[in-house]
Enzyme design. Structure first.
Site, PDB file in Angstrom:
ATOM      1  N   ASN A 210       0.857  -1.196   0.000  1.00 19.92           N
ATOM      2  CA  ASN A 210       0.000   0.000   0.000  1.00 19.92           C
ATOM      3  C   ASN A 210       0.885   1.235   0.000  1.00 19.92           C
ATOM      4  O   ASN A 210       2.106   1.140   0.012  1.00 19.92           O
ATOM      5  CB  ASN A 210      -0.972  -0.032   1.185  1.00 19.92           C
ATOM      6  CG  ASN A 210      -0.244  -0.052   2.506  1.00 19.92           C
ATOM      7  OD1 ASN A 210       0.479   0.884   2.846  1.00 19.92           O
ATOM      8  ND2 ASN A 210      -0.399  -1.140   3.260  1.00 19.92           N
ATOM      9  N   ASP A 278      -4.636  -5.822   5.193  1.00 25.26           N
ATOM     10  CA  ASP A 278      -5.719  -6.566   5.843  1.00 25.26           C
ATOM     11  C   ASP A 278      -5.743  -8.025   5.419  1.00 25.26           C
ATOM     12  O   ASP A 278      -6.217  -8.880   6.150  1.00 25.26           O
ATOM     13  CB  ASP A 278      -7.070  -5.915   5.522  1.00 25.26           C
ATOM     14  CG  ASP A 278      -7.210  -4.585   6.239  1.00 25.26           C
ATOM     15  OD1 ASP A 278      -6.959  -4.558   7.454  1.00 25.26           O
ATOM     16  OD2 ASP A 278      -7.530  -3.568   5.583  1.00 25.26           O
ATOM     17  N   LYS A 288       8.241 -18.296  -9.026  1.00 24.42           N
ATOM     18  CA  LYS A 288       7.642 -17.195  -9.772  1.00 24.42           C
ATOM     19  C   LYS A 288       6.500 -17.719 -10.647  1.00 24.42           C
ATOM     20  O   LYS A 288       6.676 -18.716 -11.367  1.00 24.42           O
ATOM     21  CB  LYS A 288       8.714 -16.537 -10.645  1.00 24.42           C
ATOM     22  CG  LYS A 288       8.209 -15.291 -11.297  1.00 24.42           C
ATOM     23  CD  LYS A 288       9.265 -14.620 -12.132  1.00 24.42           C
ATOM     24  CE  LYS A 288       8.612 -13.513 -12.934  1.00 24.42           C
ATOM     25  NZ  LYS A 288       9.320 -13.217 -14.156  1.00 24.42           N
ATOM     26  N   PRO A 306      -3.669 -11.158  10.806  1.00 25.89           N
ATOM     27  CA  PRO A 306      -3.968 -10.854  12.208  1.00 25.89           C
ATOM     28  C   PRO A 306      -4.065  -9.347  12.391  1.00 25.89           C
ATOM     29  O   PRO A 306      -3.369  -8.586  11.708  1.00 25.89           O
ATOM     30  CB  PRO A 306      -2.753 -11.406  12.962  1.00 25.89           C
ATOM     31  CG  PRO A 306      -1.671 -11.518  11.944  1.00 25.89           C
ATOM     32  CD  PRO A 306      -2.347 -11.750  10.622  1.00 25.89           C
ATOM     33  N   ASP A 307      -4.950  -8.918  13.282  1.00 26.38           N
ATOM     34  CA  ASP A 307      -5.061  -7.489  13.586  1.00 26.38           C
ATOM     35  C   ASP A 307      -4.143  -7.178  14.769  1.00 26.38           C
ATOM     36  O   ASP A 307      -4.396  -7.581  15.903  1.00 26.38           O
ATOM     37  CB  ASP A 307      -6.514  -7.134  13.913  1.00 26.38           C
ATOM     38  CG  ASP A 307      -6.703  -5.623  13.968  1.00 26.38           C
ATOM     39  OD1 ASP A 307      -5.858  -4.946  14.592  1.00 26.38           O
ATOM     40  OD2 ASP A 307      -7.677  -5.129  13.371  1.00 26.38           O
ATOM     41  N   ILE A 308      -3.057  -6.483  14.467  1.00 28.16           N
ATOM     42  CA  ILE A 308      -2.020  -6.246  15.480  1.00 28.16           C
ATOM     43  C   ILE A 308      -2.538  -5.310  16.568  1.00 28.16           C
ATOM     44  O   ILE A 308      -2.339  -5.538  17.763  1.00 28.16           O
ATOM     45  CB  ILE A 308      -0.753  -5.682  14.795  1.00 28.16           C
ATOM     46  CG1 ILE A 308      -0.214  -6.737  13.829  1.00 28.16           C
ATOM     47  CG2 ILE A 308       0.302  -5.289  15.819  1.00 28.16           C
ATOM     48  CD1 ILE A 308       0.669  -6.214  12.748  1.00 28.16           C
ATOM     49  N   PHE A 326      -4.711   4.066  14.572  1.00 24.33           N
ATOM     50  CA  PHE A 326      -5.023   5.050  13.541  1.00 24.33           C
ATOM     51  C   PHE A 326      -6.212   4.554  12.746  1.00 24.33           C
ATOM     52  O   PHE A 326      -6.429   3.349  12.627  1.00 24.33           O
ATOM     53  CB  PHE A 326      -3.825   5.247  12.603  1.00 24.33           C
ATOM     54  CG  PHE A 326      -2.848   6.263  13.108  1.00 24.33           C
ATOM     55  CD1 PHE A 326      -2.036   5.970  14.190  1.00 24.33           C
ATOM     56  CD2 PHE A 326      -2.760   7.517  12.517  1.00 24.33           C
ATOM     57  CE1 PHE A 326      -1.143   6.913  14.677  1.00 24.33           C
ATOM     58  CE2 PHE A 326      -1.864   8.464  12.993  1.00 24.33           C
ATOM     59  CZ  PHE A 326      -1.061   8.169  14.079  1.00 24.33           C
ATOM     60  N   LYS A 340     -14.394   2.027  15.027  1.00 20.60           N
ATOM     61  CA  LYS A 340     -13.143   1.244  14.967  1.00 20.60           C
ATOM     62  C   LYS A 340     -12.471   1.204  16.334  1.00 20.60           C
ATOM     63  O   LYS A 340     -11.955   0.180  16.767  1.00 20.60           O
ATOM     64  CB  LYS A 340     -12.213   1.878  13.927  1.00 20.60           C
ATOM     65  CG  LYS A 340     -11.096   0.989  13.472  1.00 20.60           C
ATOM     66  CD  LYS A 340     -10.396   1.559  12.240  1.00 20.60           C
ATOM     67  CE  LYS A 340     -11.191   1.342  10.972  1.00 20.60           C
ATOM     68  NZ  LYS A 340     -10.556   1.946   9.798  1.00 20.60           N
ATOM     69  N   LYS A 344     -11.806  -2.370  18.103  1.00 16.57           N
ATOM     70  CA  LYS A 344     -10.443  -2.880  18.301  1.00 16.57           C
ATOM     71  C   LYS A 344     -10.019  -2.810  19.765  1.00 16.57           C
ATOM     72  O   LYS A 344      -8.976  -3.334  20.122  1.00 16.57           O
ATOM     73  CB  LYS A 344      -9.463  -2.097  17.437  1.00 16.57           C
ATOM     74  CG  LYS A 344      -9.804  -2.220  15.943  1.00 16.57           C
ATOM     75  CD  LYS A 344      -8.604  -2.010  15.071  1.00 16.57           C
ATOM     76  CE  LYS A 344      -8.962  -2.159  13.610  1.00 16.57           C
ATOM     77  NZ  LYS A 344      -7.780  -2.371  12.785  1.00 16.57           N
TER      78      LYS A 344
HETATM   79  N1  CTP Z   1      -4.152  -2.456  12.122  1.00 17.53           N
HETATM   80  C1  CTP Z   1      -3.369  -3.444  12.638  1.00 17.53           C
HETATM   81  N2  CTP Z   1      -3.380  -4.692  12.067  1.00 17.53           N
HETATM   82  C2  CTP Z   1      -4.165  -4.936  10.992  1.00 17.53           C
HETATM   83  C3  CTP Z   1      -4.960  -3.912  10.443  1.00 17.53           C
HETATM   84  C4  CTP Z   1      -4.921  -2.674  11.024  1.00 17.53           C
HETATM   85  O1  CTP Z   1      -2.674  -3.212  13.612  1.00 17.53           O
HETATM   86  N3  CTP Z   1      -4.149  -6.138  10.457  1.00 17.53           N
HETATM   87  C5  CTP Z   1      -4.168  -1.155  12.790  1.00 17.53           C
HETATM   88  C6  CTP Z   1      -3.514  -0.026  12.048  1.00 17.53           C
HETATM   89  O2  CTP Z   1      -2.164   0.113  12.393  1.00 17.53           O
HETATM   90  C7  CTP Z   1      -4.342   1.159  12.528  1.00 17.53           C
HETATM   91  C8  CTP Z   1      -5.711   0.578  12.784  1.00 17.53           C
HETATM   92  O3  CTP Z   1      -5.512  -0.797  12.944  1.00 17.53           O
HETATM   93  O4  CTP Z   1      -3.867   1.629  13.772  1.00 17.53           O
HETATM   94  C9  CTP Z   1      -6.771   0.841  11.742  1.00 17.53           C
HETATM   95  O5  CTP Z   1      -6.432   0.356  10.498  1.00 17.53           O
HETATM   96  P1  CTP Z   1      -7.386   0.600   9.225  1.00 17.53           P
HETATM   97  O6  CTP Z   1      -6.681  -0.003   8.078  1.00 17.53           O
HETATM   98  O7  CTP Z   1      -7.785   2.019   9.143  1.00 17.53           O
HETATM   99  O8  CTP Z   1      -8.676  -0.177   9.637  1.00 17.53           O
HETATM  100  P2  CTP Z   1      -9.135  -1.614   9.318  1.00 17.53           P
HETATM  101  O9  CTP Z   1      -9.062  -2.404  10.547  1.00 17.53           O
HETATM  102  O10 CTP Z   1      -8.387  -2.126   8.166  1.00 17.53           O
HETATM  103  O11 CTP Z   1     -10.668  -1.410   8.956  1.00 17.53           O
HETATM  104  P3  CTP Z   1     -11.312  -0.993   7.551  1.00 17.53           P
HETATM  105  O12 CTP Z   1     -10.509  -1.667   6.486  1.00 17.53           O
HETATM  106  O13 CTP Z   1     -12.673  -1.457   7.695  1.00 17.53           O
HETATM  107  O14 CTP Z   1     -11.211   0.506   7.468  1.00 17.53           O
END
Ligand code: CTP
Length: 401
Positions: A210, A278, A288, A306-308, A326, A340, A344
């Site tokens: 990204n 995500d 490749k 995983p959502d950190i 964020f 959010k 979270k």
């Molecule tokens: N984050 C994280 N791990 C992930 C996804 C997000 O730690 N796998 C954290 C980011 O560092 C940020 C926050 O979650 O602090 C929000 O990330 P954002 O991408 O805005 O939200 P999403 O959880 O992806 O939700 P959405 O895609 O629905 O906006």
């Protein structure tokens, strides 16, 4: 040079192959003009000579033999009284267990039980000893009592294994010491910051990424360090230099970022500024992918990462006191960001509008809302470094005694 002038450090060196690195630590401390005295445990003496330590510290080195014979000259109470900070590097599994249990059966453990000074430990041991539940429980006990912990690092070990357990590098231990002895409002606090994008492999040459530059996360890490915090920065691939004085862990994927964050705990503060992917490709190809004539392009199956932030914010003994996330949104900024924050489980959310044309993602400036339980604050459009300074000072006020 001279950042530690006038500060007195008692270095306790326990047994382990990493004991040799304590000599480099002494050299760095002396370069910063700290006064260093040392205690060498009987285990430490098997790896390091008291003479080397004495030469580098330019001070007497206390060993069990010497101190038990000459208690009147170098009493254990006196040793810790004369220091601003006690540093145990390397801290063996055995010495950590003694500290957790409150044992005092040699000079090092007696000094550590008798002290009322801040203590920093830098664990070093075989990976299996580090991951053993007994060591994990001892570390949690010590952290709960306010003992500061730096490392261990992950990597190849002298015992031919790979994993966490290596002594933190001397510059990282020095940074931890400097943070603990600094006069800033976040002195003694450990902050964990994630920054940058993650790269999720499709095959050995392609990945999903990204537009995050890491500028905001890196600026926050530097601003927290400037207020005296010891900072661990876990960064995805970015084109930025490592900010000086921080402990930086470079990772590629979300899974690696989570592992590095968990390894950095305990922390007082976690700021998740990384733009974590995500999703990742369910099965990245080891070879490749080739475009063969007439064949349809490959369909990528994605699975969630995983959502950190959610993992760090989950209730538990290692949850940092202040967890900040964020929210990058293109629509309904305020409502989406507040939702959010709740979903979270973090304390604050810094919300920013990343709609096309805002110039924020990858740009120099940021315009944010700070959303907490207490309500919503709107900050003006500011350079990212200034947003970072404001945030660091808000964090310092929130954690002020
Ligand atoms: N984050 C994280 N791990 C992930 C996804 C997000 O730690 N796998 C954290 C980011 O560092 C940020 C926050 O979650 O602090 C929000 O990330 P954002 O991408 O805005 O939200 P999403 O959880 O992806 O939700 P959405 O895609 O629905 O906006």
């Amino acid at each position: 040079m001279g950042a530690l002038a006038g500060r007195r450090i008692l270095l306790i060196v326990s047994g382990g192959i990493a004991a040799y690195k304590s000599l480099e630590l002494v050299r760095l401390l002396r370069f910063e003009k700290a006064a260093v005295s040392a205690v060498l445990t009987s285990g430490g003496e098997k790896f390091l000579s008291a003479l080397s330590l004495q030469a580098l510290t330019e001070n007497n080195v206390a060993t069990d033999l010497f101190s038990l014979d000459a208690e009147s000259r170098m009493g254990h109470i006196e040793l810790s009284r004369a220091a601003d900070l006690l540093v145990v590097a390397p801290a063996s599994a055995d010495l950590l267990a003694k500290m957790a249990a409150g044992l005092a059966d040699d000079l090092a453990s007696t000094v550590l039980l008798a002290t009322d000074k801040p203590v920093l430990v830098a664990p070093a041991m075989n990976v299996r000893m580090w991951v053993h539940p007994a060591t994990a429980a001892n570390i949690a006990t010590l952290a709960g009592r306010g003992v500061h912990i730096v490392g261990p690092d992950e990597g190849p070990m002298a015992c031919n294994e790979y994993g966490p357990g290596r002594l933190a590098e001397p510059p990282a231990i020095l940074a931890a010491i400097t943070a603990l002895l600094s006069a800033g409002p976040l002195a003694g606090r450990h902050a964990l910051v994630t920054s940058g994008p993650t790269h999720e492999s499709i095959d050995p040459v392609r990945y999903i990424a990204n537009r995050s530059s890491g500028r905001q996360g890196h600026a926050i890490a530097a601003a927290l360090a400037a207020l005296g915090a010891r900072v661990t920065l876990v960064s995805g691939p970015v084109a930025l230099a490592d900010p000086p004085g921080l402990s930086v862990r470079r990772v590629e994927t979300a899974a690696e970022m989570l592992t590095a964050c968990e390894a950095a705990l305990p922390a007082d503060i976690a700021v998740c500024a990384a733009a974590v992917a995500d999703w990742r490709v369910a099965e990245a190809s080891g070879r490749k992918l080739k475009k063969e004539q007439g064949r349809a392009p490959p369909a990528l199956t994605l699975v969630p990462n995983p959502d950190i932030l959610a993992a760090l914010a989950a209730p538990g003994p290692l949850r940092p006191r202040l967890v900040i996330g964020f929210a990058a949104e293109t629509d309904d900024l305020r409502d989406n960001a507040e939702a959010k924050r709740r979903r979270k489980g973090c304390d604050w959310i810094i919300a920013n509008d990343v709609a096309p044309g805002s110039g924020i993602m990858g740009g120099e400036d940021n315009a944010v809302l700070l959303i907490s339980e207490a309500g919503v604050e709107e900050w003006p459009r500011l350079p990212k470094a200034e947003v970072a300074r404001r945030l660091a000072s808000r964090i310092a006020s929130a954690l002020a005694p």
